[in-house]
Motif scaffolding. Sequence first.
Motif, PDB file in Angstrom:
ATOM      1  N   ALA A  46      20.923 -11.352 -38.270  1.00  0.00           N
ATOM      2  CA  ALA A  46      22.174 -12.270 -39.233  1.00  0.00           C
ATOM      3  C   ALA A  46      22.686 -13.565 -39.539  1.00  0.00           C
ATOM      4  O   ALA A  46      22.753 -14.376 -37.941  1.00  0.00           O
ATOM      5  N   LEU A  47      22.707 -14.692 -40.262  1.00  0.00           N
ATOM      6  CA  LEU A  47      22.888 -16.071 -39.994  1.00  0.00           C
ATOM      7  C   LEU A  47      23.863 -15.887 -41.092  1.00  0.00           C
ATOM      8  O   LEU A  47      23.566 -16.268 -42.380  1.00  0.00           O
ATOM      9  N   PHE A  48      25.129 -16.938 -40.502  1.00  0.00           N
ATOM     10  CA  PHE A  48      26.047 -16.656 -41.416  1.00  0.00           C
ATOM     11  C   PHE A  48      26.618 -18.184 -41.580  1.00  0.00           C
ATOM     12  O   PHE A  48      26.553 -18.482 -40.572  1.00  0.00           O
ATOM     13  N   TYR A  49      27.394 -18.448 -42.325  1.00  0.00           N
ATOM     14  CA  TYR A  49      27.456 -20.337 -42.120  1.00  0.00           C
ATOM     15  C   TYR A  49      28.320 -20.340 -43.371  1.00  0.00           C
ATOM     16  O   TYR A  49      28.651 -20.151 -43.937  1.00  0.00           O
ATOM     17  N   VAL A  82      15.611 -12.856 -40.827  1.00  0.00           N
ATOM     18  CA  VAL A  82      16.840 -13.573 -41.090  1.00  0.00           C
ATOM     19  C   VAL A  82      17.933 -13.541 -42.184  1.00  0.00           C
ATOM     20  O   VAL A  82      16.964 -13.036 -42.812  1.00  0.00           O
ATOM     21  N   ASP A  83      18.929 -12.243 -42.010  1.00  0.00           N
ATOM     22  CA  ASP A  83      19.348 -12.163 -43.034  1.00  0.00           C
ATOM     23  C   ASP A  83      20.215 -12.834 -43.115  1.00  0.00           C
ATOM     24  O   ASP A  83      20.932 -13.500 -42.071  1.00  0.00           O
ATOM     25  N   VAL A  84      20.670 -13.924 -44.396  1.00  0.00           N
ATOM     26  CA  VAL A  84      21.611 -15.122 -44.869  1.00  0.00           C
ATOM     27  C   VAL A  84      22.708 -15.100 -45.326  1.00  0.00           C
ATOM     28  O   VAL A  84      22.675 -14.597 -46.271  1.00  0.00           O
ATOM     29  N   PHE A  85      23.500 -14.850 -44.492  1.00  0.00           N
ATOM     30  CA  PHE A  85      25.235 -14.539 -45.657  1.00  0.00           C
ATOM     31  C   PHE A  85      25.679 -16.105 -45.318  1.00  0.00           C
ATOM     32  O   PHE A  85      25.957 -17.207 -44.530  1.00  0.00           O
ATOM     33  N   ILE A 100      23.215 -15.734 -35.353  1.00  0.00           N
ATOM     34  CA  ILE A 100      23.394 -17.139 -36.103  1.00  0.00           C
ATOM     35  C   ILE A 100      24.833 -17.423 -36.614  1.00  0.00           C
ATOM     36  O   ILE A 100      24.583 -17.098 -37.716  1.00  0.00           O
ATOM     37  N   MET A 101      25.411 -18.806 -36.393  1.00  0.00           N
ATOM     38  CA  MET A 101      26.280 -19.148 -36.633  1.00  0.00           C
ATOM     39  C   MET A 101      26.494 -20.787 -37.362  1.00  0.00           C
ATOM     40  O   MET A 101      26.055 -21.643 -36.140  1.00  0.00           O
ATOM     41  N   GLY A 102      26.837 -20.724 -38.246  1.00  0.00           N
ATOM     42  CA  GLY A 102      26.530 -22.800 -38.431  1.00  0.00           C
ATOM     43  C   GLY A 102      28.166 -22.725 -39.470  1.00  0.00           C
ATOM     44  O   GLY A 102      28.256 -22.604 -40.006  1.00  0.00           O
ATOM     45  N   ILE A 103      28.671 -23.979 -38.441  1.00  0.00           N
ATOM     46  CA  ILE A 103      29.920 -24.352 -38.644  1.00  0.00           C
ATOM     47  C   ILE A 103      29.887 -26.144 -38.796  1.00  0.00           C
ATOM     48  O   ILE A 103      29.635 -26.457 -37.968  1.00  0.00           O
ATOM     49  N   ALA A 154      21.355 -23.922 -42.899  1.00  0.00           N
ATOM     50  CA  ALA A 154      21.323 -22.585 -42.775  1.00  0.00           C
ATOM     51  C   ALA A 154      19.407 -22.105 -42.908  1.00  0.00           C
ATOM     52  O   ALA A 154      19.045 -21.484 -42.565  1.00  0.00           O
ATOM     53  N   GLU A 155      19.204 -22.539 -44.240  1.00  0.00           N
ATOM     54  CA  GLU A 155      18.163 -21.977 -44.806  1.00  0.00           C
ATOM     55  C   GLU A 155      16.646 -22.447 -44.172  1.00  0.00           C
ATOM     56  O   GLU A 155      15.931 -21.769 -43.853  1.00  0.00           O
ATOM     57  N   LYS A 156      16.381 -23.864 -43.191  1.00  0.00           N
ATOM     58  CA  LYS A 156      15.855 -24.494 -43.053  1.00  0.00           C
ATOM     59  C   LYS A 156      15.298 -23.521 -41.983  1.00  0.00           C
ATOM     60  O   LYS A 156      14.624 -23.064 -41.163  1.00  0.00           O
ATOM     61  N   ILE A 157      16.353 -22.959 -40.806  1.00  0.00           N
ATOM     62  CA  ILE A 157      16.778 -22.375 -39.858  1.00  0.00           C
ATOM     63  C   ILE A 157      16.176 -21.176 -39.792  1.00  0.00           C
ATOM     64  O   ILE A 157      15.085 -21.006 -38.917  1.00  0.00           O
ATOM     65  N   ALA A 158      16.398 -20.398 -40.922  1.00  0.00           N
ATOM     66  CA  ALA A 158      16.254 -18.623 -41.117  1.00  0.00           C
ATOM     67  C   ALA A 158      15.122 -18.739 -42.051  1.00  0.00           C
ATOM     68  O   ALA A 158      13.570 -17.972 -41.185  1.00  0.00           O
ATOM     69  N   LYS A 159      14.144 -20.152 -42.213  1.00  0.00           N
ATOM     70  CA  LYS A 159      12.641 -20.369 -42.949  1.00  0.00           C
ATOM     71  C   LYS A 159      11.846 -20.623 -41.025  1.00  0.00           C
ATOM     72  O   LYS A 159      10.992 -20.073 -41.426  1.00  0.00           O
ATOM     73  N   TYR A 160      12.678 -21.329 -40.895  1.00  0.00           N
ATOM     74  CA  TYR A 160      11.400 -21.864 -38.872  1.00  0.00           C
ATOM     75  C   TYR A 160      11.372 -20.075 -38.132  1.00  0.00           C
ATOM     76  O   TYR A 160      10.568 -20.144 -38.192  1.00  0.00           O
ATOM     77  N   LEU A 161      12.553 -19.405 -38.594  1.00  0.00           N
ATOM     78  CA  LEU A 161      12.207 -18.048 -37.686  1.00  0.00           C
ATOM     79  C   LEU A 161      11.852 -17.422 -38.212  1.00  0.00           C
ATOM     80  O   LEU A 161      11.208 -16.096 -37.317  1.00  0.00           O
TER      81      LEU A 161
END
Length: 175
Positions: free
Chosen positions: A7-10, A33-36, A53-56, A21-28
């Motif tokens: 799960a990727l939260f940003y 990856v579920d992006v939120f 994963i969390m992006g801040i 966040a989108e680049k990280i999800a695409k690369y992984l």
Amino acid sequence: MTHKAIALFYGSSTCYTEMAAEKIAKYLGEDQVDVFNIADEPIVNAGFYRNVIMGIPTWDYGELQEDWEEIWDEIDTIDFSGKTVALFGLGDQVGYPEWFLDALGYLHAKLKANGATLVGYWPAEGYEFEQSKALTTDGEQFVGLALDEENEFDQSDQRIAIWCDSIKPHFHLDP
């Protein structure tokens, strides 16, 4: 509902954190990856995942971005024991050199206190700033991937790729 491996939260006000966040999800691997966006999805959903994963981004003088500020206390209701968490942060090392990535440091401290196993530390070498609450105690590393879209956007894609490769084993993804 079937959950993906990560799960990727940003939270994002200017779209830079969202784009990272989108680049990280695409690369992984988007199939992994579920992006939120935390403005739209409850942070308590992190409790349903083993890998997070969390992006801040850091705003102004070391402040939280407004969406993170809104849900800050909710993070304390999640037990992160047994969860592997990687962080990435965005900041402006030229415009705000005394507060570079401070919000990343605040989030790291909160998650560590809630039992998270934190991975994805990133070398501080090559950045030019005065102070950061996102540094490890030895000052050699940031507690997560450090991105500066204001001044070093040309380095972000490479930094994301290297960082993603470094966290894949922790999330049991093929290298």
